[in-house]
Design an enzyme around this catalytic site. Structure first.
Site, PDB file in Angstrom:
ATOM      1  N   TYR A  52     -50.352  13.753 -11.763  1.00 32.65           N
ATOM      2  CA  TYR A  52     -49.962  15.066 -12.302  1.00 32.65           C
ATOM      3  C   TYR A  52     -48.442  15.057 -12.437  1.00 32.65           C
ATOM      4  CZ  TYR A  52     -49.862  20.176 -12.781  1.00 32.65           C
ATOM      5  OH  TYR A  52     -49.649  21.441 -13.229  1.00 32.65           O
ATOM      6  N   LYS A  70     -55.475  18.372 -15.655  1.00 29.24           N
ATOM      7  CA  LYS A  70     -55.961  19.564 -14.966  1.00 29.24           C
ATOM      8  C   LYS A  70     -57.471  19.486 -14.724  1.00 29.24           C
ATOM      9  CE  LYS A  70     -52.268  21.887 -14.082  1.00 29.24           C
ATOM     10  NZ  LYS A  70     -51.914  23.228 -14.483  1.00 29.24           N
TER      11      LYS A  70
END
Length: 503
Positions: free
Chosen positions: A25, A97
């Site tokens: 991420y 996500k």
């Protein structure tokens, strides 16, 4: 590894989450998105093209039937992390996500879809890049964009009627209007507006508990009044309203600044309607330099200073010390991503306040002289909110459901027992934290009557029954969460079908 062996990938990241989350991420994901077309190997996710809106339903159909999908993450790539418009490369933020929904929220990886909306790009580098794979024209705005979005939502709700929709990294122009238009049409939320707002509100709530102060007595300066900043402001307002304030009273305690300075009520031509809802009275600021953060802090004397500006170093020593002069336990949240864009580093914020500040950041930082620096990462909120909405079969994700998530996340702060341990639970127990948040969301959805889970048939037969006590409900939640374990292999003896059928 994620593409080839999902069990191995998710278990590896789970065991080493603090080390690997910045790789799968932010901040590493930002670099991967920027170089998406140059590093392309194989397509992942669902690509929807504004020049071919009639293909939306067919493209979505490739991902399963109504019963197969629980969660959809969609981005149009305009407001990626702290690096702005990345066009079609934005599909990677949807992929990231979606992966976090599995890692932190326990959704089966095969029941989540990552969607990218290719509506053009205003990034000149991409438009001039011969390898860029997206549409090479400026971003489509207005009616054509709205029709494209409407077709996407219509197809999505028809094909996957039980799915929760997660809006990710939309730009300022479209993010809030799209959310407001569709949040009552299907269960959806915007992570940059509501997820960011929720995690900041949870950290703020924990900090206020640690310092024994009341939310309704707080004054907040938000430096950076884009989608994230206004989302944080909205969540603070929503939370203050649940604690007894009116919206007007709550908004009066929040002071937003953008590149033109403090938002004032005589700036209608220079600010958006959403920004104007937090505008200060121009008459009260006469003679004060409203472009100066120091001068604004001198007048407001804020309890909390939030940075969403992507202006590296904006929280100078003078800024922090001015705040500290009026506030013996300042709450300081430099949130801009990636790390190089932070308004200040935690070490400086702590040293300039004699280690009395309560600091949380937007990217990971190492502890400073025994003080744990909590990361205000959305992964503390959106997986639990999303999981709760999925399991409850909520028809809407309401403001009070998000407030329930905030209270639950704040209640788990280790800093309440020892302020040096940080404002949020450690990443190592993120799946437990998500289960707790999801439980709070489910119980609130049941209380509000927007949960439809008990109308369904359970796998064992009969109607689903959800425990109404917190511990019982959380046990039920954990039973529904996917775990990265290999299924046992059972050897089955071959039996000739001729001898097993009746004719």
């Amino acid at each position: 590894m994620r593409q080839q062996n999902k069990v191995l990938f998710y278990e590896l990241v789970r065991r080493h989450i603090r080390e690997l989350l910045p790789i799968i991420y932010t901040p590493t994901e930002g670099d991967a998105i920027a170089a998406y077309s140059h590093r392309f190997r194989k397509p992942e996710g669902c690509f929807l093209d504004i020049t071919d809106p009639d293909s939306i339903d067919e493209r979505l159909s490739k991902f399963g039937e109504a019963k197969d999908i629980d969660y959809v993450v969609v981005s149009d790539g305009e407001g990626i992390l702290g690096i702005g418009d990345q066009g079609m490369g934005g599909i990677r933020i949807s992929i990231a996500k979606a992966a976090l929904m599995t890692l932190c929220g326990g959704l089966h990886p095969g029941r989540v879809i990552a969607v990218g909306l290719d509506t053009g790009t205003n990034n000149k580098n991409l438009l001039n890049d011969p390898l860029y794979m997206g549409n090479k024209f400026p971003r489509v705005r207005g009616e054509e964009y709205d029709i494209f979005m409407e077709k996407f939502i219509t197809s999505l709700t028809k094909r996957f009627p039980h799915a929760v929709l997660h809006f990710e990294d939309f730009g300022v122009i479209n993010g809030r209007p799209v959310l407001e238009k569709y949040r009552k049409v299907l269960p959806c939320f915007n992570d940059d507006i509501q997820g960011t707002g929720a995690v900041v509100m949870a950290s703020m709530t924990a900090a206020l508990k640690i310092t024994k102060r009341e939310l309704l007595d707080s004054q907040v300066v938000i430096y950076g009044a884009g989608s994230a900043g206004l989302g944080i402001a909205d969540q603070i307002v929503n939370h203050m309203v649940t604690k007894g304030a009116t919206k007007e009273e709550a908004r009066a305690k929040i002071h937003c600044m953008d590149r033109r300075g403090l938002i004032l009520d005589d700036m209608h031509d220079k600010s958006t309607p959403a920004q104007q809802s937090y505008a200060d009275s121009a008459a009260e600021w006469e003679g004060i330099d409203t472009r100066s953060l120091v001068d604004v802090i001198e007048k407001v004397k804020p309890t909390v200073l939030v940075g969403c500006s992507t202006q590296a170093g904006a929280f100078t020593e003078e800024v922090i010390k001015t705040m500290y002069k009026h506030n013996p336990r300042p709450i300081i949240f430099p949130l801009s991503n990636p790390t190089r864009l932070h308004e200040c580093v935690p070490e400086d914020a702590l040293k300039w306040t004699d280690f009395n500040a309560l600091v949380a950041t937007g990217s990971p930082f190492k502890p400073v002289e025994g003080h744990v620096i909590s990361e205000n990462n959305n992964c503390f909120t959106f997986p639990g909110i999303g999981l709760g909405a999925v399991l409850s079969r909520a028809t809407v994700i309401s403001d009070t459901m998000i407030s329930a998530a905030v209270d639950q996340l704040a209640a788990g702060s280790p800093g309440i027992a020892d302020y040096k341990k940080g404002l949020l639970a450690p990443l190592e127990v993120i799946d437990e934290t998500s289960a707790q948040v999801a439980t709070a969301v489910i119980l609130q959805a049941l209380k509000e009557g927007v949960a439809k889970v008990e109308e369904e048939e359970s796998p064992a037969g009969g109607k689903v029954s959800v425990p109404r006590d917190f511990d019982g409900c959380m046990k039920w939640v954990k039973e529904q969460m996917w775990k990265p374990v290999y299924r046992p292999m059972i050897k089955v003896e071959h039996v000739d079908s001729i001898h097993t059928h009746q004719y």
